[in-house]
Design a protein around this motif. Structure first.
Motif, short mmCIF file in Angstrom:
data_model
loop_
_atom_site.label_atom_id
_atom_site.label_comp_id
_atom_site.label_asym_id
_atom_site.label_seq_id
_atom_site.Cartn_x
_atom_site.Cartn_y
_atom_site.Cartn_z
N GLU A 111 1.06 -1.10 0.36
CA GLU A 111 -0.04 -0.20 -0.20
C GLU A 111 0.52 0.93 0.11
N GLY A 112 1.98 1.42 0.75
CA GLY A 112 3.03 2.29 0.34
C GLY A 112 3.53 2.75 -0.61
N GLN A 113 3.77 1.60 -1.35
CA GLN A 113 4.33 1.69 -2.81
C GLN A 113 3.62 2.29 -3.46
N LYS A 114 1.71 2.77 -3.15
CA LYS A 114 1.15 3.33 -3.95
C LYS A 114 1.25 4.87 -4.26
N LYS A 115 1.84 5.20 -3.27
CA LYS A 115 1.46 6.67 -3.00
C LYS A 115 2.65 7.45 -2.57
N GLY A 116 2.93 8.51 -3.12
CA GLY A 116 3.84 10.01 -2.63
C GLY A 116 5.22 9.50 -2.78
N VAL A 117 6.01 9.97 -2.39
CA VAL A 117 7.58 9.39 -2.65
C VAL A 117 7.45 8.18 -2.94
N GLN A 118 7.22 6.83 -2.17
CA GLN A 118 7.67 5.49 -3.04
C GLN A 118 6.49 5.62 -4.70
N LEU A 119 5.40 6.41 -4.85
CA LEU A 119 5.48 6.44 -6.17
C LEU A 119 5.88 6.56 -7.05
N ARG A 120 6.39 7.96 -7.01
CA ARG A 120 8.02 9.02 -7.89
C ARG A 120 8.82 7.77 -7.79
N ILE A 121 9.58 7.26 -6.97
CA ILE A 121 10.77 6.64 -7.24
C ILE A 121 10.06 5.39 -8.47
N THR A 122 9.16 4.57 -7.72
CA THR A 122 9.00 3.86 -8.97
C THR A 122 9.03 4.04 -10.15
N ILE A 123 8.20 5.31 -10.26
CA ILE A 123 7.68 5.50 -11.57
C ILE A 123 8.96 5.84 -12.25
#
Length: 179
Positions: free
Chosen positions: A19-31
């Motif tokens: 769930e944490g990977q789908k929002k905020g900074v973690q989402l930007r890092i994934t992208i």
């Protein structure tokens, strides 16, 4: 006093991680890592086509193919596996300290919220809570240090959700978004 208590399992901990990977900074890092992989794959294909299409291509292009392939593999590892492995290792370290499938108790007292796990007790004054959100069967409380505290609506061992809602809205005024 209002008490919320539940068991933290590896499956639950990994759910929180996903769930944490789908929002905020973690989402930007994934992208960002996904974009890096795309750029590396395109450049690897271009280098490969150049080196195979023209037999007179200098041999110094071929080592770049290996370097780019290594970067692609590293990026894929970083995007899909590194953080998941780190989260799994973090759970394992916590399980050593608290025991496998440990109990997390959240005591809502008049002065503060007490998060108790094993012999560890963390006190969160209500003034440090920035927001309280209703998300499905969970209440997510975010502190000013960006710590997310999860309260499960069906896990009250003392009090109930209705009582909790009234209590937390009186303690965290104008920061509650419960329905």
């Amino acid at each position: 006093m209002i008490t919320n208590e539940y068991t933290v399992t590896k499956q639950l901990y990994m759910k929180w991680f996903r769930e944490g990977q789908k929002k905020g900074v973690q989402l930007r890092i994934t992208i960002m890592w996904a974009c890096i992989i795309i750029v590396l794959l395109i450049s690897t294909i271009v280098f490969f086509n150049i080196s195979t299409a023209d037999p007179t291509t200098p041999s110094d292009v071929r080592p770049w193919l290996l370097v780019e392939a290594a970067f692609v593999l590293y990026s894929i590892y970083h995007l899909f596996f590194r953080r998941k492995i780190a989260a799994s290792n973090m759970y394992d370290k916590m399980a050593v300290q608290f025991g496998e499938n440990w109990t997390k108790t959240l005591d809502f007292r008049d002065d503060a919220l007490y998060d108790i796990q094993g012999n560890l007790e963390i006190k969160y004054p209500y003034s440090e809570i920035e927001s309280v959100h209703n998300v499905g069967d969970e209440i997510l409380m975010v502190t000013d240090k960006k710590v997310t505290i999860r309260v499960y609506k069906d896990k009250f061992v003392q009090g109930d959700y209705a009582r909790f809602k009234r209590f937390i809205e009186s303690k965290v005024v104008n920061k509650c978004f419960l329905n």
